[in-house]
Every structure is written in C-alpha cells, then in structure tokens.
Design a protein around this motif. Structure first.
Motif, PDB file in Angstrom:
ATOM      1  N   TRP A  90       0.819  -1.205   0.000  1.00  0.00           N
ATOM      2  CA  TRP A  90       0.000   0.000   0.000  1.00  0.00           C
ATOM      3  C   TRP A  90       0.856   1.259   0.000  1.00  0.00           C
ATOM      4  N   ALA A  91       1.951   1.252   0.736  1.00  0.00           N
ATOM      5  CA  ALA A  91       2.806   2.440   0.785  1.00  0.00           C
ATOM      6  C   ALA A  91       3.351   2.769  -0.602  1.00  0.00           C
ATOM      7  N   VAL A  92       3.779   1.755  -1.337  1.00  0.00           N
ATOM      8  CA  VAL A  92       4.330   1.975  -2.679  1.00  0.00           C
ATOM      9  C   VAL A  92       3.248   2.533  -3.601  1.00  0.00           C
ATOM     10  N   ILE A  93       2.081   1.919  -3.583  1.00  0.00           N
ATOM     11  CA  ILE A  93       0.972   2.365  -4.447  1.00  0.00           C
ATOM     12  C   ILE A  93       0.603   3.808  -4.137  1.00  0.00           C
ATOM     13  N   ASN A  94       0.431   4.112  -2.855  1.00  0.00           N
ATOM     14  CA  ASN A  94       0.022   5.463  -2.468  1.00  0.00           C
ATOM     15  C   ASN A  94       1.125   6.492  -2.675  1.00  0.00           C
ATOM     16  N   ALA A  95       2.384   6.133  -2.384  1.00  0.00           N
ATOM     17  CA  ALA A  95       3.496   7.072  -2.588  1.00  0.00           C
ATOM     18  C   ALA A  95       3.644   7.412  -4.067  1.00  0.00           C
ATOM     19  N   LYS A  96       3.523   6.406  -4.914  1.00  0.00           N
ATOM     20  CA  LYS A  96       3.609   6.653  -6.357  1.00  0.00           C
ATOM     21  C   LYS A  96       2.529   7.649  -6.791  1.00  0.00           C
ATOM     22  N   ASP A  97       1.320   7.461  -6.294  1.00  0.00           N
ATOM     23  CA  ASP A  97       0.211   8.356  -6.615  1.00  0.00           C
ATOM     24  C   ASP A  97       0.494   9.781  -6.127  1.00  0.00           C
ATOM     25  N   PHE A  98       0.979   9.918  -4.892  1.00  0.00           N
ATOM     26  CA  PHE A  98       1.297  11.245  -4.363  1.00  0.00           C
ATOM     27  C   PHE A  98       2.379  11.930  -5.188  1.00  0.00           C
ATOM     28  N   ILE A  99       3.450  11.216  -5.498  1.00  0.00           N
ATOM     29  CA  ILE A  99       4.555  11.813  -6.235  1.00  0.00           C
ATOM     30  C   ILE A  99       4.108  12.240  -7.629  1.00  0.00           C
ATOM     31  N   GLU A 100       3.287  11.419  -8.281  1.00  0.00           N
ATOM     32  CA  GLU A 100       2.761  11.799  -9.596  1.00  0.00           C
ATOM     33  C   GLU A 100       1.948  13.093  -9.520  1.00  0.00           C
ATOM     34  N   LYS A 101       1.336  13.363  -8.364  1.00  0.00           N
ATOM     35  CA  LYS A 101       0.544  14.581  -8.171  1.00  0.00           C
ATOM     36  C   LYS A 101       1.380  15.730  -7.607  1.00  0.00           C
ATOM     37  N   GLY A 102       2.703  15.498  -7.406  1.00  0.00           N
ATOM     38  CA  GLY A 102       3.573  16.537  -6.868  1.00  0.00           C
ATOM     39  C   GLY A 102       3.452  16.716  -5.365  1.00  0.00           C
ATOM     40  N   ILE A 103       2.956  15.697  -4.667  1.00  0.00           N
ATOM     41  CA  ILE A 103       2.762  15.760  -3.214  1.00  0.00           C
ATOM     42  C   ILE A 103       3.832  14.899  -2.528  1.00  0.00           C
ATOM     43  N   ASN A 104       4.459  15.450  -1.502  1.00  0.00           N
ATOM     44  CA  ASN A 104       5.446  14.702  -0.727  1.00  0.00           C
ATOM     45  C   ASN A 104       4.700  13.638   0.096  1.00  0.00           C
ATOM     46  N   PRO A 105       5.042  12.357  -0.070  1.00  0.00           N
ATOM     47  CA  PRO A 105       4.322  11.309   0.669  1.00  0.00           C
ATOM     48  C   PRO A 105       4.742  11.147   2.128  1.00  0.00           C
ATOM     49  N   VAL A 106       5.861  11.741   2.522  1.00  0.00           N
ATOM     50  CA  VAL A 106       6.382  11.537   3.876  1.00  0.00           C
ATOM     51  C   VAL A 106       5.396  12.066   4.915  1.00  0.00           C
ATOM     52  N   GLY A 107       5.104  11.211   5.901  1.00  0.00           N
ATOM     53  CA  GLY A 107       4.220  11.581   6.995  1.00  0.00           C
ATOM     54  C   GLY A 107       2.738  11.459   6.667  1.00  0.00           C
ATOM     55  N   ARG A 108       2.420  10.885   5.528  1.00  0.00           N
ATOM     56  CA  ARG A 108       1.024  10.734   5.128  1.00  0.00           C
ATOM     57  C   ARG A 108       0.454   9.448   5.711  1.00  0.00           C
ATOM     58  N   ARG A 109      -0.718   9.537   6.298  1.00  0.00           N
ATOM     59  CA  ARG A 109      -1.358   8.353   6.881  1.00  0.00           C
ATOM     60  C   ARG A 109      -1.648   7.299   5.828  1.00  0.00           C
ATOM     61  N   GLU A 110      -1.832   7.714   4.572  1.00  0.00           N
ATOM     62  CA  GLU A 110      -2.160   6.775   3.501  1.00  0.00           C
ATOM     63  C   GLU A 110      -1.057   5.747   3.239  1.00  0.00           C
ATOM     64  N   LEU A 111       0.174   6.020   3.706  1.00  0.00           N
ATOM     65  CA  LEU A 111       1.260   5.057   3.505  1.00  0.00           C
ATOM     66  C   LEU A 111       1.032   3.774   4.297  1.00  0.00           C
ATOM     67  N   SER A 112       0.172   3.830   5.290  1.00  0.00           N
ATOM     68  CA  SER A 112      -0.111   2.622   6.070  1.00  0.00           C
ATOM     69  C   SER A 112      -1.600   2.283   6.093  1.00  0.00           C
ATOM     70  N   GLU A 113      -2.322   2.782   5.086  1.00  0.00           N
ATOM     71  CA  GLU A 113      -3.751   2.478   4.970  1.00  0.00           C
ATOM     72  C   GLU A 113      -4.039   1.757   3.657  1.00  0.00           C
ATOM     73  N   ILE A 114      -5.135   1.027   3.646  1.00  0.00           N
ATOM     74  CA  ILE A 114      -5.559   0.331   2.440  1.00  0.00           C
ATOM     75  C   ILE A 114      -5.885   1.367   1.346  1.00  0.00           C
ATOM     76  N   PRO A 115      -5.332   1.206   0.138  1.00  0.00           N
ATOM     77  CA  PRO A 115      -5.614   2.171  -0.936  1.00  0.00           C
ATOM     78  C   PRO A 115      -7.102   2.200  -1.291  1.00  0.00           C
ATOM     79  N   LYS A 116      -7.571   3.371  -1.695  1.00  0.00           N
ATOM     80  CA  LYS A 116      -8.991   3.559  -2.037  1.00  0.00           C
ATOM     81  C   LYS A 116      -9.480   2.539  -3.054  1.00  0.00           C
ATOM     82  N   GLU A 117      -8.648   2.227  -4.047  1.00  0.00           N
ATOM     83  CA  GLU A 117      -9.081   1.290  -5.094  1.00  0.00           C
ATOM     84  C   GLU A 117      -9.415  -0.090  -4.534  1.00  0.00           C
ATOM     85  N   PHE A 118      -8.760  -0.478  -3.419  1.00  0.00           N
ATOM     86  CA  PHE A 118      -9.042  -1.787  -2.822  1.00  0.00           C
ATOM     87  C   PHE A 118     -10.153  -1.692  -1.781  1.00  0.00           C
TER      88      PHE A 118
END
Length: 188
Positions: A155-183
């Motif tokens: 999940w961290a890889v999937i969400n970090a990739k999404d954040f970086i593609e949007k220009g958002i720093n993924p560090v400290g984001r709760r989504e790195l340890s949460e189930i991705p929306k698509e799942f």
C-alpha cells in the motif's frame, strides 16, 4: 515485481516482536546505513501506525551501506548475533555488492522467527532523515522496485507513487499505512 495481494488477508498485522527486533538492530547501526524497502516506508509513515502486513514489507530489512562503513556494520551485526548467510545472489555481478545477515530470535512463549538484513553497498543514495534514521528518498525508493525490491504491491508503494505523480510529498502521510482507495471498494 511482487505477486498480487490476496485481498481477503487485508487487515493482518505484523507480529510486534518482529517490529521491535527490527527497530532494535536499526537503532544500533543507524549512523552507518540508509534504510530502504518496507522499513523506509515504515519510517515515512505516520508514527504509531498499525503494522498491516500489506502496508509495507517487514519480512526483511533492506539497507544501503557506504563502502567506507561496511566493516563497521558487519562487526556490529555480528556483535549482535547476526551471521552471514549465503544466497544465490552473492556471486552475481552487481552495482550493489549484496550481502545477507540473519539472526534467529526465540522469545519465551512465542514462535521463533528470523530477522533478515539485506545489505547493499552504495554511496550514491538520495537520503532524507526521519526521527534520527536515514532513509532513501521516496522518489528514488520507487525506482528500486524495478531491480532491488519486489513488493511493489504494498500500500505504501501504491500510495506514494500516486502522491509523487501529483507533486505531493508522501512523507508523513497516513495513507502510507492504509488500504488504498481502489481496494477499499473491492472490500465493500
């Protein structure tokens, strides 16, 4: 690339003893290493997050070691009960000069488990510091899922990739340890 996740197993947690043992050895060697893989995502996640098995991989600890610190790290690992383990990758030519160290942990009343450190020599890693630990920068870490790391379905890889593609720093984001929306939609 990693195998697809069995979404029926979402919600399983890593054993806290495994997390504690990983943190213990990382604290001992932290000034000489850069943490990569699932443990890097662990440190980039919000503090005190749930240790879901599918959020980030804690089966092993991937670290990069500057060649000038290799002897120090090897000595510290051996002094803390780790031994060299030979793998099929040891004699393959690579930029990283791969090594593996392992330690069996037997806590009373618990099933024994192995702590594995996969150790790569490099001095060109892009680093960020989080709570006194050096980890590979998120953008460089994502590039390692082509050749060094295999758990690209975490999940961290999937969400970090999404954040970086949007220009958002993924560090400290709760989504790195949460189930991705698509799942999450699949589970409903």
């Amino acid at each position: 690339m990693g195998a697809p996740h069995n979404t029926n197993r979402y919600g399983e947690l890593w054993d806290q003893s495994r997390i504690d043992e990983g943190l213990k050895i990382l604290s001992i060697i932290k000034e000489y290493i850069v943490i990569s893989g699932g443990w890097a995502w662990h440190f980039m996640s919000v503090p005190n997050h749930s240790e879901y098995k599918h959020a980030h991989d804690h089966k092993d600890i991937d670290v990069f070691v500057n060649p000038k610190y290799v002897a120090v790290v090897m000595t510290l690992l051996q002094a803390n009960g780790f031994g060299k383990v030979w793998t099929r990758y040891d004699h393959l030519p690579s930029q990283e000069n791969f090594r593996r160290y392992e330690k069996m942990v037997e806590n009373k009343g618990e099933k024994p488990f192995r702590v594995t450190i996969d150790f790569f020599e490099r001095d060109d890693i892009q680093v960020i510091e989080i709570n006194g630990f050096f980890v590979v920068s998120p953008s460089q870490l994502l590039t390692f899922y082509r050749n060094i790391h295999s758990s690209d379905k975490c999940w961290a890889v999937i969400n970090a990739k999404d954040f970086i593609e949007k220009g958002i720093n993924p560090v400290g984001r709760r989504e790195l340890s949460e189930i991705p929306k698509e799942f999450q939609k699949e589970k409903k």
